[in-house]
Structures are given as structure tokens and as C-alpha cells.
Design an enzyme around this catalytic site. Structure first.
Site, PDB file in Angstrom:
ATOM      1  N   ASN A  91      30.446   2.576  -3.826  1.00 29.76           N
ATOM      2  CA  ASN A  91      31.893   2.757  -3.971  1.00 29.76           C
ATOM      3  C   ASN A  91      32.425   2.258  -5.319  1.00 29.76           C
ATOM      4  O   ASN A  91      33.500   2.673  -5.739  1.00 29.76           O
ATOM      5  CB  ASN A  91      32.574   2.032  -2.803  1.00 29.76           C
ATOM      6  CG  ASN A  91      34.042   1.805  -3.049  1.00 29.76           C
ATOM      7  OD1 ASN A  91      34.866   2.698  -2.847  1.00 29.76           O
ATOM      8  ND2 ASN A  91      34.402   0.605  -3.507  1.00 29.76           N
ATOM      9  N   TYR A 156      35.246  10.994 -16.043  1.00 27.70           N
ATOM     10  CA  TYR A 156      35.278  10.666 -14.607  1.00 27.70           C
ATOM     11  C   TYR A 156      34.777  11.854 -13.762  1.00 27.70           C
ATOM     12  O   TYR A 156      33.941  11.688 -12.869  1.00 27.70           O
ATOM     13  CB  TYR A 156      36.710  10.284 -14.230  1.00 27.70           C
ATOM     14  CG  TYR A 156      36.907   9.805 -12.816  1.00 27.70           C
ATOM     15  CD1 TYR A 156      36.535   8.513 -12.447  1.00 27.70           C
ATOM     16  CD2 TYR A 156      37.465  10.629 -11.847  1.00 27.70           C
ATOM     17  CE1 TYR A 156      36.729   8.063 -11.149  1.00 27.70           C
ATOM     18  CE2 TYR A 156      37.666  10.184 -10.552  1.00 27.70           C
ATOM     19  CZ  TYR A 156      37.300   8.901 -10.202  1.00 27.70           C
ATOM     20  OH  TYR A 156      37.498   8.462  -8.917  1.00 27.70           O
ATOM     21  N   SER A 159      31.114  12.253 -14.156  1.00 26.97           N
ATOM     22  CA  SER A 159      30.372  11.215 -13.425  1.00 26.97           C
ATOM     23  C   SER A 159      30.347  11.527 -11.924  1.00 26.97           C
ATOM     24  O   SER A 159      29.324  11.358 -11.266  1.00 26.97           O
ATOM     25  CB  SER A 159      30.985   9.827 -13.669  1.00 26.97           C
ATOM     26  OG  SER A 159      32.200   9.657 -12.956  1.00 26.97           O
ATOM     27  N   LYS A 160      31.457  12.010 -11.392  1.00 25.27           N
ATOM     28  CA  LYS A 160      31.528  12.260  -9.944  1.00 25.27           C
ATOM     29  C   LYS A 160      30.786  13.540  -9.547  1.00 25.27           C
ATOM     30  O   LYS A 160      30.210  13.605  -8.463  1.00 25.27           O
ATOM     31  CB  LYS A 160      32.993  12.300  -9.491  1.00 25.27           C
ATOM     32  CG  LYS A 160      33.732  10.955  -9.660  1.00 25.27           C
ATOM     33  CD  LYS A 160      33.082   9.826  -8.854  1.00 25.27           C
ATOM     34  CE  LYS A 160      33.952   8.576  -8.798  1.00 25.27           C
ATOM     35  NZ  LYS A 160      33.373   7.528  -7.937  1.00 25.27           N
TER      36      LYS A 160
HETATM   37  N1  LIG Z   1      41.984   5.608  -5.573  1.00 31.91           N
HETATM   38  C1  LIG Z   1      41.777   6.917  -5.616  1.00 31.91           C
HETATM   39  O1  LIG Z   1      42.712   7.731  -5.578  1.00 31.91           O
HETATM   40  C2  LIG Z   1      40.370   7.459  -5.687  1.00 31.91           C
HETATM   41  C3  LIG Z   1      40.195   8.857  -5.644  1.00 31.91           C
HETATM   42  C4  LIG Z   1      38.931   9.384  -5.712  1.00 31.91           C
HETATM   43  C5  LIG Z   1      37.829   8.557  -5.785  1.00 31.91           C
HETATM   44  N2  LIG Z   1      38.013   7.198  -5.833  1.00 31.91           N
HETATM   45  C6  LIG Z   1      36.813   6.372  -5.938  1.00 31.91           C
HETATM   46  O2  LIG Z   1      36.807   5.405  -4.912  1.00 31.91           O
HETATM   47  C7  LIG Z   1      36.109   4.243  -5.357  1.00 31.91           C
HETATM   48  C8  LIG Z   1      36.981   3.011  -5.149  1.00 31.91           C
HETATM   49  O3  LIG Z   1      38.191   3.186  -5.858  1.00 31.91           O
HETATM   50  P1  LIG Z   1      39.468   2.226  -5.678  1.00 31.91           P
HETATM   51  O4  LIG Z   1      40.659   3.096  -5.817  1.00 31.91           O
HETATM   52  O5  LIG Z   1      39.309   1.358  -4.487  1.00 31.91           O
HETATM   53  O6  LIG Z   1      39.332   1.390  -7.047  1.00 31.91           O
HETATM   54  P2  LIG Z   1      39.626  -0.163  -7.348  1.00 31.91           P
HETATM   55  O7  LIG Z   1      39.715  -0.242  -8.826  1.00 31.91           O
HETATM   56  O8  LIG Z   1      40.777  -0.654  -6.533  1.00 31.91           O
HETATM   57  O9  LIG Z   1      38.295  -0.886  -6.829  1.00 31.91           O
HETATM   58  C9  LIG Z   1      37.066  -0.683  -7.466  1.00 31.91           C
HETATM   59  C10 LIG Z   1      36.187  -1.883  -7.210  1.00 31.91           C
HETATM   60  O10 LIG Z   1      34.949  -1.674  -7.910  1.00 31.91           O
HETATM   61  C11 LIG Z   1      34.604  -2.887  -8.572  1.00 31.91           C
HETATM   62  N3  LIG Z   1      33.758  -2.595  -9.742  1.00 31.91           N
HETATM   63  C12 LIG Z   1      34.128  -2.022 -10.916  1.00 31.91           C
HETATM   64  N4  LIG Z   1      33.101  -1.974 -11.769  1.00 31.91           N
HETATM   65  C13 LIG Z   1      32.030  -2.523 -11.121  1.00 31.91           C
HETATM   66  C14 LIG Z   1      30.666  -2.778 -11.492  1.00 31.91           C
HETATM   67  N5  LIG Z   1      30.201  -2.460 -12.707  1.00 31.91           N
HETATM   68  N6  LIG Z   1      29.863  -3.366 -10.577  1.00 31.91           N
HETATM   69  C15 LIG Z   1      30.320  -3.720  -9.356  1.00 31.91           C
HETATM   70  N7  LIG Z   1      31.598  -3.513  -8.954  1.00 31.91           N
HETATM   71  C16 LIG Z   1      32.442  -2.927  -9.827  1.00 31.91           C
HETATM   72  C17 LIG Z   1      35.947  -3.486  -8.980  1.00 31.91           C
HETATM   73  O11 LIG Z   1      35.842  -4.883  -9.258  1.00 31.91           O
HETATM   74  C18 LIG Z   1      36.793  -3.194  -7.751  1.00 31.91           C
HETATM   75  O12 LIG Z   1      36.678  -4.221  -6.785  1.00 31.91           O
HETATM   76  C19 LIG Z   1      35.751   4.507  -6.826  1.00 31.91           C
HETATM   77  O13 LIG Z   1      34.430   5.001  -6.911  1.00 31.91           O
HETATM   78  C20 LIG Z   1      36.728   5.600  -7.224  1.00 31.91           C
HETATM   79  O14 LIG Z   1      36.254   6.362  -8.294  1.00 31.91           O
HETATM   80  C21 LIG Z   1      39.260   6.637  -5.787  1.00 31.91           C
END
Ligand SMILES: NC(=O)c1ccc[n+]([C@@H]2O[C@H](COP(=O)([O-])OP(=O)(O)OC[C@H]3O[C@@H](n4cnc5c(N)ncnc54)[C@H](O)[C@@H]3O)[C@@H](O)[C@H]2O)c1
Length: 248
Positions: A91, A156, A159-160
């Protein structure tokens, strides 16, 4: 059968969608391992919440998913501490948005490193343990950007999309060992990641969502729990979009 007593590793589990996934699996009785670049003290609150939700065991480890040595060391430590690895949820993810013509190579590299290389490293190392026990569930968090592209997100989206190709390949390679690999592609979810977007960008997103609301981290956790379940044994290489109908 669910996830009871299964050991679930969640990268980026310290906040946002990762936290919601941890709580959902904890409520199903899984043992929870949070892996995040955040300090363990910052993860301590989520660890407490997981225990309160029903996890028989929960712990946070500081881990940068882009660092191969770190990944090998921490996953091995988790295996020793928890007695196995059953579920891996990749995640952890970041954004560094910019239009193609303005995008710095450093922004490209940073996003590919965390989102794609990090997912690859975690799959590679965790799979060793899953293969040994001839059982496992890998769930990778992708994005609708990886399905249909999104202006300002060349790094992004690439990557996805990469995560989706990786997921299908892992699914094919590990199927013979009873390890499944699936992906969840969230749309617009309210977390710290999207809180920084300008109001007009959020409004534009909202117009593309048939269900007319932003998603919550719990909406994504629901799909992850489905793939992580013991009973989802005959489903592999698949993607579920959790996006209010944005992409169909
Ligand atoms: N929020 C959205 O709308 C959305 C949409 C599509 C996909 N996503 C994906 O969902 C996932 C979670 O997103 P979110 O919105 O909760 O983001 P967020 O930024 O709130 O949380 C991301 C977490 O990943 C951790 N992180 C970052 N880099 C890291 C690393 N190198 N090693 C270990 N941990 C690391 C951060 O510390 C954080 O706790 C991500 O992969 C994001 O791309 C989110």
C-alpha cells in the site's frame, strides 16, 4: 474462513488507506504488521487501534520499501517474531505530480522507486516465505490513474500500470504454490494524499464519479479484505476498482 490468525503485512500502514486496511484485517482476527517510514512511535497509536479492533498481535516496524537490505532484514525479523507471513498488502505510495513537460527526473525516479520498485521488492522477499508454507495472499494497491492515465501524473500512472503488470506476473509465477496476487485500484479517496489537492481539482474529480462522493479509506479496505480472505483461493491476477464507478 476469513483472515483469523493470519499474519498480515501492510506497507504504509501508519496512516490513511493503509491504516484502514490494518483495522479491517484486525477486525477479522488477523495478526497485524505495520511497515512504514514513519517512526514506530507514530505507528504506536494505529497498533493500539488494531489491538482494540481484534488483532491477537500487532506491531509496527520502520521500513523504507525502496531499500532492498531494509526489506530483507525487516521481513525476516517479522517472520521470526510472528512465525510466518500469510498476507502482504503493498500500500505504500507517494505522488509528485507535474505536467510531462515540467516533470523533473527526480520526481519521476522518486515515484517509480516507492510505488513500483518498493512493491516489487516486497513481493520478491515475502514470496520466499509464502512459497515455503505453500500459501499466501498478495494484494497490491494500484490506482485508476494506472488504468486510464491522468494529466499531471505521468510518473504515478506509469508506476501504477507497472504495479498491475507486476501483479499479473506474480499471480502467474506463484499460482502453483497456492499464492494469489491481486490488485485494488482506488479512485478519489479522502486521505492526507488527496487533502493537498486544490479545490477545483477535487471538484473536477467529483464530476466524474457516478456515486457522487469521494471514497473513504474503509471503502478500499473492504476490497483488500476480500482478496486477503482464505476463501478467495480461486481468484488471482484480478483488479477491483474502488472508485464510485469512475472507471467502468
Ligand atoms: N488517496 C487516494 O485517493 C488514492 C487513490 C488511488 C490510489 N491510492 C494509493 O493508495 C495508497 C495509500 O495512499 P494514501 O492516500 O493512504 O496515502 P498517504 O500518503 O496518506 O499514506 C501513505 C503511507 O505510505 C507511507 N510511505 C511512503 N513512502 C514509503 C516508503 N518508502 N516505505 C514505506 N512506507 C512509505 C507513508 O509514510 C504513509 O504512511 C498509495 O499506494 C496510493 O498511491 C490512493
Amino acid at each position: 474462513m476469513g483472515v483469523k490468525n493470519r499474519v498480515a503485512l501492510i506497507t504504509g500502514g501508519g496512516r490513511g488507506i493503509g491504516r484502514a486496511i490494518a483495522l479491517k484485517l484486525a477486525a477479522g482476527g488477523a495478526k497485524i504488521v505495520l511497515l512504514d517510514v514513519l517512526d514506530p512511535e507514530k505507528m504506536a497509536k494505529v497498533v493500539e487501534e488494531c489491538t482494540a479492533a481484534g488483532a491477537p498481535l500487532a506491531k509496527g516496524y520502520k521500513l523504507d520499501v525502496t531499500n532492498e537490505q531494509d526489506v530483507e532484514r525487516v521481513v525476516d525479523q517479522v517472520n521470526t517474531d510472528f512465525g510466518g507471513i500469510d498476507i502482504l498488502v503493498n500500500n505504500a505510495g507517494i505522488t509528485r505530480d507535474d505536467l510531462l513537460l515540467r516533470m523533473e527526473v527526480s520526481a519521476w525516479d522518486a515515484v517509480i522507486n516507492v510505488n513500483l520498485k518498493g512493491t516489487f521488492l516486497m513481493c520478491k522477499v515475502a514470496a520466499r516465505y509464502m512459497i515455503r508454507s505453500r500459501r499466501g495472499r498478495i494484494v497490491n494497491i494500484a490506482s485508476v490513474s494506472g488504468l486510464v492515465g491522468n494529466p499531471g501524473q505521468a510518473n504515478y500512472a506509469a508506476s501504477k500500470s507497472g504495479v498491475l503488470g507486476l501483479t499479473k506476473t506474480v499471480a502467474r509465477e506463484l499460482a502453483g504454490r497456492n499464492v494469489t496476487a491481486n490488485a485494488v485500484a482506488p479512485g478519489f479517496i479522502e486521505t492526507d494524499m488527496t487533502a493537498v489537492l486544490p479545490a477545483e481539482v477535487k471538484e473536477k474529480f467529483m464530476q466524474t464519479i457516478p456515486l457522487k462522493r469521494a471514497g473513504q479509506p474503509e471503502d478500499v479496505a473492504q476490497a483488500v479484505a476480500f482478496f486477503a480472505d482464505d476463501d478467495s483461493a480461486y481468484i488471482t491476477g484480478q483488479t477491483i476498482a474502488v472508485d464510485g464507478g469512475m472507471v467502468m
